[in-house]
Design a protein around this motif. Structure first.
Motif, PDB file in Angstrom:
ATOM      1  N   LEU A 197     -10.330  -3.486  -8.193  1.00  0.00           N
ATOM      2  CA  LEU A 197      -9.235  -4.673  -8.120  1.00  0.00           C
ATOM      3  C   LEU A 197      -9.300  -5.936  -8.659  1.00  0.00           C
ATOM      4  O   LEU A 197      -8.414  -6.295  -9.421  1.00  0.00           O
ATOM      5  CB  LEU A 197      -9.241  -4.996  -6.537  1.00  0.00           C
ATOM      6  CG  LEU A 197      -8.584  -3.763  -5.430  1.00  0.00           C
ATOM      7  CD1 LEU A 197      -8.593  -4.288  -4.138  1.00  0.00           C
ATOM      8  CD2 LEU A 197      -7.189  -3.276  -5.820  1.00  0.00           C
ATOM      9  N   SER A 237      -0.159  -2.736 -10.813  1.00  0.00           N
ATOM     10  CA  SER A 237      -0.483  -1.547  -9.686  1.00  0.00           C
ATOM     11  C   SER A 237      -1.505  -0.577 -10.041  1.00  0.00           C
ATOM     12  O   SER A 237      -1.946  -0.513 -11.352  1.00  0.00           O
ATOM     13  CB  SER A 237       1.036  -0.738  -9.808  1.00  0.00           C
ATOM     14  OG  SER A 237       1.229  -0.254 -11.167  1.00  0.00           O
ATOM     15  N   ILE A 238      -2.295  -0.218  -9.055  1.00  0.00           N
ATOM     16  CA  ILE A 238      -3.303   0.564  -9.335  1.00  0.00           C
ATOM     17  C   ILE A 238      -3.551   1.835  -8.567  1.00  0.00           C
ATOM     18  O   ILE A 238      -2.912   1.638  -7.341  1.00  0.00           O
ATOM     19  CB  ILE A 238      -4.569  -0.220  -9.129  1.00  0.00           C
ATOM     20  CG1 ILE A 238      -5.820   0.461  -9.582  1.00  0.00           C
ATOM     21  CG2 ILE A 238      -4.777  -1.012  -8.016  1.00  0.00           C
ATOM     22  CD1 ILE A 238      -7.121  -0.653  -9.515  1.00  0.00           C
ATOM     23  N   LYS A 245       0.385  -3.754  -6.175  1.00  0.00           N
ATOM     24  CA  LYS A 245       0.760  -2.424  -5.445  1.00  0.00           C
ATOM     25  C   LYS A 245      -0.557  -1.681  -5.772  1.00  0.00           C
ATOM     26  O   LYS A 245      -1.167  -1.264  -6.708  1.00  0.00           O
ATOM     27  CB  LYS A 245       1.863  -1.896  -6.491  1.00  0.00           C
ATOM     28  CG  LYS A 245       2.575  -0.627  -5.810  1.00  0.00           C
ATOM     29  CD  LYS A 245       3.597  -0.104  -6.331  1.00  0.00           C
ATOM     30  CE  LYS A 245       4.732  -0.818  -6.607  1.00  0.00           C
ATOM     31  NZ  LYS A 245       6.188  -0.365  -7.168  1.00  0.00           N
ATOM     32  N   VAL A 246      -0.874  -0.929  -4.473  1.00  0.00           N
ATOM     33  CA  VAL A 246      -2.295   0.157  -4.486  1.00  0.00           C
ATOM     34  C   VAL A 246      -1.871   1.262  -3.831  1.00  0.00           C
ATOM     35  O   VAL A 246      -1.397   1.332  -2.915  1.00  0.00           O
ATOM     36  CB  VAL A 246      -3.403  -0.494  -3.558  1.00  0.00           C
ATOM     37  CG1 VAL A 246      -4.346   0.357  -3.493  1.00  0.00           C
ATOM     38  CG2 VAL A 246      -3.563  -2.130  -4.053  1.00  0.00           C
ATOM     39  N   PHE A 273      -5.833   4.663  -6.816  1.00  0.00           N
ATOM     40  CA  PHE A 273      -7.377   4.929  -6.597  1.00  0.00           C
ATOM     41  C   PHE A 273      -7.409   6.555  -6.207  1.00  0.00           C
ATOM     42  O   PHE A 273      -6.507   6.975  -5.431  1.00  0.00           O
ATOM     43  CB  PHE A 273      -7.843   4.280  -5.357  1.00  0.00           C
ATOM     44  CG  PHE A 273      -8.486   2.794  -5.367  1.00  0.00           C
ATOM     45  CD1 PHE A 273      -9.476   2.261  -6.274  1.00  0.00           C
ATOM     46  CD2 PHE A 273      -7.456   1.675  -5.026  1.00  0.00           C
ATOM     47  CE1 PHE A 273      -9.583   1.252  -6.498  1.00  0.00           C
ATOM     48  CE2 PHE A 273      -7.923   0.342  -5.333  1.00  0.00           C
ATOM     49  CZ  PHE A 273      -8.802   0.046  -6.250  1.00  0.00           C
ATOM     50  N   LEU A 318      -7.352  -7.658  -1.051  1.00  0.00           N
ATOM     51  CA  LEU A 318      -6.008  -8.145  -1.348  1.00  0.00           C
ATOM     52  C   LEU A 318      -5.706  -9.254  -0.468  1.00  0.00           C
ATOM     53  O   LEU A 318      -4.981 -10.483  -1.205  1.00  0.00           O
ATOM     54  CB  LEU A 318      -4.846  -7.200  -0.991  1.00  0.00           C
ATOM     55  CG  LEU A 318      -4.929  -5.784  -1.918  1.00  0.00           C
ATOM     56  CD1 LEU A 318      -4.019  -4.736  -1.440  1.00  0.00           C
ATOM     57  CD2 LEU A 318      -4.784  -6.157  -3.337  1.00  0.00           C
ATOM     58  N   LEU A 361       0.702  -1.189  -0.209  1.00  0.00           N
ATOM     59  CA  LEU A 361      -0.103   0.159   0.045  1.00  0.00           C
ATOM     60  C   LEU A 361       1.032   1.388   0.046  1.00  0.00           C
ATOM     61  O   LEU A 361       1.936   1.279   0.690  1.00  0.00           O
ATOM     62  CB  LEU A 361      -0.939   0.033   1.130  1.00  0.00           C
ATOM     63  CG  LEU A 361      -1.901  -1.193   1.538  1.00  0.00           C
ATOM     64  CD1 LEU A 361      -2.796  -0.884   2.733  1.00  0.00           C
ATOM     65  CD2 LEU A 361      -2.837  -1.338   0.226  1.00  0.00           C
ATOM     66  N   VAL A 366      -9.660  -2.608   0.663  1.00  0.00           N
ATOM     67  CA  VAL A 366      -8.691  -3.035  -0.192  1.00  0.00           C
ATOM     68  C   VAL A 366      -7.946  -3.698   0.543  1.00  0.00           C
ATOM     69  O   VAL A 366      -7.435  -5.046   0.097  1.00  0.00           O
ATOM     70  CB  VAL A 366      -7.660  -1.623  -0.647  1.00  0.00           C
ATOM     71  CG1 VAL A 366      -6.415  -1.921  -1.197  1.00  0.00           C
ATOM     72  CG2 VAL A 366      -8.472  -0.618  -1.796  1.00  0.00           C
ATOM     73  N   TYR A 409     -14.498  -0.507  -4.971  1.00  0.00           N
ATOM     74  CA  TYR A 409     -13.111  -0.749  -4.855  1.00  0.00           C
ATOM     75  C   TYR A 409     -12.632  -2.227  -5.074  1.00  0.00           C
ATOM     76  O   TYR A 409     -11.613  -2.724  -5.656  1.00  0.00           O
ATOM     77  CB  TYR A 409     -12.807  -0.306  -3.297  1.00  0.00           C
ATOM     78  CG  TYR A 409     -12.374   1.066  -3.111  1.00  0.00           C
ATOM     79  CD1 TYR A 409     -11.017   1.717  -3.454  1.00  0.00           C
ATOM     80  CD2 TYR A 409     -13.557   1.811  -2.741  1.00  0.00           C
ATOM     81  CE1 TYR A 409     -10.771   3.076  -3.276  1.00  0.00           C
ATOM     82  CE2 TYR A 409     -13.313   3.303  -2.554  1.00  0.00           C
ATOM     83  CZ  TYR A 409     -11.987   3.959  -2.695  1.00  0.00           C
ATOM     84  OH  TYR A 409     -11.900   5.040  -2.649  1.00  0.00           O
TER      85      TYR A 409
END
Length: 260
Positions: free
Chosen positions: A192, A202-203, A240-241, A205, A232, A85, A228, A188
């Motif tokens: 994902l 990777s995202i 990767k968020v 938000f 996950l 995160l 999240v 969310y």
């Protein structure tokens, strides 16, 4: 063409496509030109664009983003060592990552309000006219408005990310309800899942629904972080968020939630 010549060319070309804009005078001032061009791109309906116009637009927008400065997620530090995160304050349209999330409306065509400050407007502006065209094809095939809590993925075109994932968050009227909380959490999870299905590693938000949709920012952030983290873990996602914020107020909210 110089950067200025590209901008003036685009103003003339795009305004020439619109019967009510024919004969529009190009301002002399650079900042006024930028505002006029953005407004024209905001209101342009999803209709075909000549290849030569797109070529100039692409070069122009990519240079605009370069001038803003691109941030690579590879250079960001996680909130804790070993965590997946991240918290980042900045312009999401200048973030290089797998996908950025767009807080869309149910029409899914972007914001048509000239120069509006919403993220939907910004993303469509800097992605370019191709994004609205792709969204229009998706919505024509779907045949109905986009439901709240789902997600759609498109190309990113002139943005430094690889994809844009669009989700429609709940709109709050009055007191916050349990239904609206569940709908936001669904946004969310759907984003994902869509990212994972498309091999996105990777995202980023945005703060979904906290703008004109009026979801209380603190509760929205709590739902975002909890959802999240749980998703996950439950889905064993290696992703990767990035929680992207634009204001110091939101940064402080997320910083507090992610400190443990």
């Amino acid at each position: 063409m110089t950067h200025r010549e590209q901008r003036e060319y685009l103003i003339r070309s795009i305004s020439g496509d619109m019967p009510n804009m024919k004969g529009l005078q190009v301002p002399e001032d650079e900042e006024q030109q930028k505002l006029v061009l953005r407004a024209l791109m905001n209101i342009r309906m999803p209709m075909p664009v000549p290849d030569e116009v797109l070529a100039v637009q692409d070069e122009y927008l990519q240079e605009e983003t370069r001038l803003k400065g691109i941030t690579d997620t590879a250079d960001l530090e996680p909130v804790h060592p070993g965590s997946s995160l991240y918290l980042w304050k900045g312009d999401i349209t200048a973030l290089k990552c797998g996908a950025i999330v767009n807080a869309a409306n149910s029409g899914m065509l972007g914001c048509f309000q000239p120069l509006h400050g919403c993220i939907d407007n910004c993303i469509h502006t800097y992605a370019g006219m191709q994004l609205r065209l792709e969204c229009a094809r998706i919505m024509k095939g779907q045949g109905t408005e986009e439901p709240v809590g789902r997600a759609k993925i498109t190309g990113a075109y002139n943005l430094p990310c690889d994809y844009v994932i669009h989700t429609v968050g709940p709109m709050v009227h009055g007191a916050l309800t349990g239904k609206e909380r569940k709908e936001l959490a669904s946004c969310y999870r759907s984003c994902l899942d869509t990212a994972a299905e498309n091999g996105v590693g990777s995202i980023a938000f945005c703060c979904i629904s906290t703008g004109v949709f009026a979801f209380p920012p603190k509760e929205a952030a709590r739902i975002a972080v909890h959802t999240v983290q749980e998703h996950l873990k439950s889905e064993s996602m290696d992703m990767k968020v990035v929680f992207n914020v634009f204001s110091q107020r939101d940064y402080a909210i997320y910083e507090d939630l992610l400190k443990d």
